[in-house]
Design a protein around this motif. Sequence first.
Motif, mmCIF file in Angstrom:
data_model
loop_
_atom_site.group_PDB
_atom_site.id
_atom_site.type_symbol
_atom_site.label_atom_id
_atom_site.label_comp_id
_atom_site.label_asym_id
_atom_site.label_seq_id
_atom_site.Cartn_x
_atom_site.Cartn_y
_atom_site.Cartn_z
ATOM 1 N N ALA A 78 0.818 -1.223 0.000
ATOM 2 C CA ALA A 78 0.000 0.000 0.000
ATOM 3 C C ALA A 78 0.851 1.273 0.000
ATOM 4 N N GLY A 79 2.172 1.152 0.158
ATOM 5 C CA GLY A 79 3.037 2.332 0.089
ATOM 6 C C GLY A 79 3.269 3.031 1.422
ATOM 7 N N VAL A 80 3.073 2.318 2.525
ATOM 8 C CA VAL A 80 3.260 2.944 3.842
ATOM 9 C C VAL A 80 4.729 3.329 4.070
ATOM 10 N N SER A 81 5.670 2.487 3.615
ATOM 11 C CA SER A 81 7.096 2.824 3.791
ATOM 12 C C SER A 81 7.432 4.120 3.075
ATOM 13 N N ASP A 82 6.898 4.277 1.852
ATOM 14 C CA ASP A 82 7.195 5.475 1.071
ATOM 15 C C ASP A 82 6.713 6.724 1.812
ATOM 16 N N ALA A 83 5.492 6.660 2.365
ATOM 17 C CA ALA A 83 4.941 7.825 3.062
ATOM 18 C C ALA A 83 5.772 8.168 4.291
ATOM 19 N N LEU A 84 6.242 7.147 5.009
ATOM 20 C CA LEU A 84 7.073 7.396 6.192
ATOM 21 C C LEU A 84 8.415 8.004 5.795
ATOM 22 N N ARG A 85 9.032 7.457 4.743
ATOM 23 C CA ARG A 85 10.349 7.975 4.314
ATOM 24 C C ARG A 85 10.237 9.426 3.863
ATOM 25 N N GLU A 86 9.130 9.737 3.195
ATOM 26 C CA GLU A 86 8.951 11.133 2.759
ATOM 27 C C GLU A 86 8.962 12.090 3.938
ATOM 28 N N GLN A 87 8.545 11.591 5.108
ATOM 29 C CA GLN A 87 8.539 12.443 6.304
ATOM 30 C C GLN A 87 9.843 12.320 7.082
ATOM 31 N N GLY A 88 10.814 11.620 6.532
ATOM 32 C CA GLY A 88 12.115 11.509 7.198
ATOM 33 C C GLY A 88 12.186 10.463 8.293
ATOM 34 N N VAL A 89 11.200 9.562 8.355
ATOM 35 C CA VAL A 89 11.235 8.512 9.385
ATOM 36 C C VAL A 89 12.034 7.319 8.846
ATOM 37 N N ALA A 90 12.948 6.784 9.654
ATOM 38 C CA ALA A 90 13.691 5.580 9.238
ATOM 39 C C ALA A 90 12.731 4.395 9.246
ATOM 40 N N VAL A 91 12.736 3.645 8.145
ATOM 41 C CA VAL A 91 11.760 2.554 8.003
ATOM 42 C C VAL A 91 12.470 1.255 7.697
ATOM 43 N N PHE A 92 12.116 0.207 8.432
ATOM 44 C CA PHE A 92 12.556 -1.135 8.059
ATOM 45 C C PHE A 92 11.395 -1.773 7.321
ATOM 46 N N GLY A 93 11.445 -1.703 6.005
ATOM 47 C CA GLY A 93 10.362 -2.211 5.156
ATOM 48 C C GLY A 93 10.508 -1.557 3.802
#
Length: 422
Positions: A78-93
Amino acid sequence: MKILVLGQGAREHAIIKALIRTGTPAQDIIAAPGNAGISFDVRCETELKPNDPLEVAKFALQHEIDLAIIGPEAPLVAGVSDALREQGVAVFGPSKQAAQLEGSKSFAKEVMAAAGVPTGMARECETLQEVEDAMDDFGAPYVIKADGLAAGKGVIVTSDRAAALEHAAKFIDMGILVEEFLDGQEVSLFFLSDGKNVMPLTPAQDFKRAFDGDAGPNTGGMGAYSPLPWLPDNFVEEVERTVAIPTVQELDRLGAPFIGLLYCGLIVTERGIRVIEFNARFGDPETQVVLRRLISSLSTLLYKAATGHLETTAQPEFSKDAAITVVLASEGYPETSAPNRPIYGLTEAEQVEGVEICHAATKFEESRGGDEVLLATGGRVLSVVANGADFAEARKAAYAAIEKIQLQGSHYRSDIALKVVN
Ligand code: AMP
Ligand code: GLY
């Protein structure tokens, strides 16, 4: 470090237990939505929708999350990792695009072909006639795969031609992949990936069929064990070199770097190792045994992967213990679903030495008398995890514990890790 774990299954419960066991304070972890069992260990944000990219990103910013760990495949696709990365959050996924490695079996086959990764011969089919022609070319047993996410139920392996065609008809709208049958032991091997570098965890074996002796339909997984004492010494190194590195390099070349967990589903055939599937996330129930043996800090490993620093990170350390997990399933799983029913005996089960219980489909409900009762709310209800000095000890503990749990109509396999006891 504040950590958000997305998901609600036994895999997420196992990740959370491993984070805590390897040094993350429980109060630094939030699960969303979590489940009844997870809520004993950490705070659960039950109203947050894990598949909603904007809602998750907003929540992560509001709560100053340093690392988001995405458990299931649905938020990835669903693109949740992309949305988090756009906000500068480090994502494992991985990103939506890189998660197509799991979401689309034909994409996975294209990546493997370009990267020279060993896998079974396969043909993409759009009509039932094409399926039948491919079946004739490959011969029995037939391997028919739906080309999309089907909650572990998209694959059938059978010599029954009518059953193979019936399965193909059910999923033909997704597209079908007909694959050559590969004979051998199955291995699940997970790699952490930071987009450029990979780091192996430790091999595990999953039991996919519903009943003892590998009878019955495929399921999401009925049990697992780790390590695999029968593997050759250089196995992990070979999979890293011939599968994981070329796959991650090819995705990077395509502009879709894979940052997260690369799940390599393998069959060890007489002609060598073959990939039967990739997943873009931790496996369930293999995670329960792999992370049970982890000694190094899980939050450090996942954070280094999420931020592109695996190259300078020390290899993870695993205990020499044997770990097994046995899944308790509801009546009728995987073919039919049962009504919500009360579960008893968990406290007694958890008191067995070496045992830990990871919840999958459970919730609390107030009974008529005002007490809270725990209900089973889905197919795979929980995983009993046990470790011991050897497999005999781990099996003894896991089965002693699961026998103490009462859930009307439930079933579990009694042969998990039986063949490696001696
Ligand atoms: P998959 O979802 O692709 O992992 O398939 C589910 C299960 O079907 C696997 O765990 C294997 O047990 C079996 N399977 C998948 N592909 C093959 C194959 N090419 N040959 C034999 N068994 C397979
Ligand atoms: N245990 C198989 C999977 O997680 O897909």
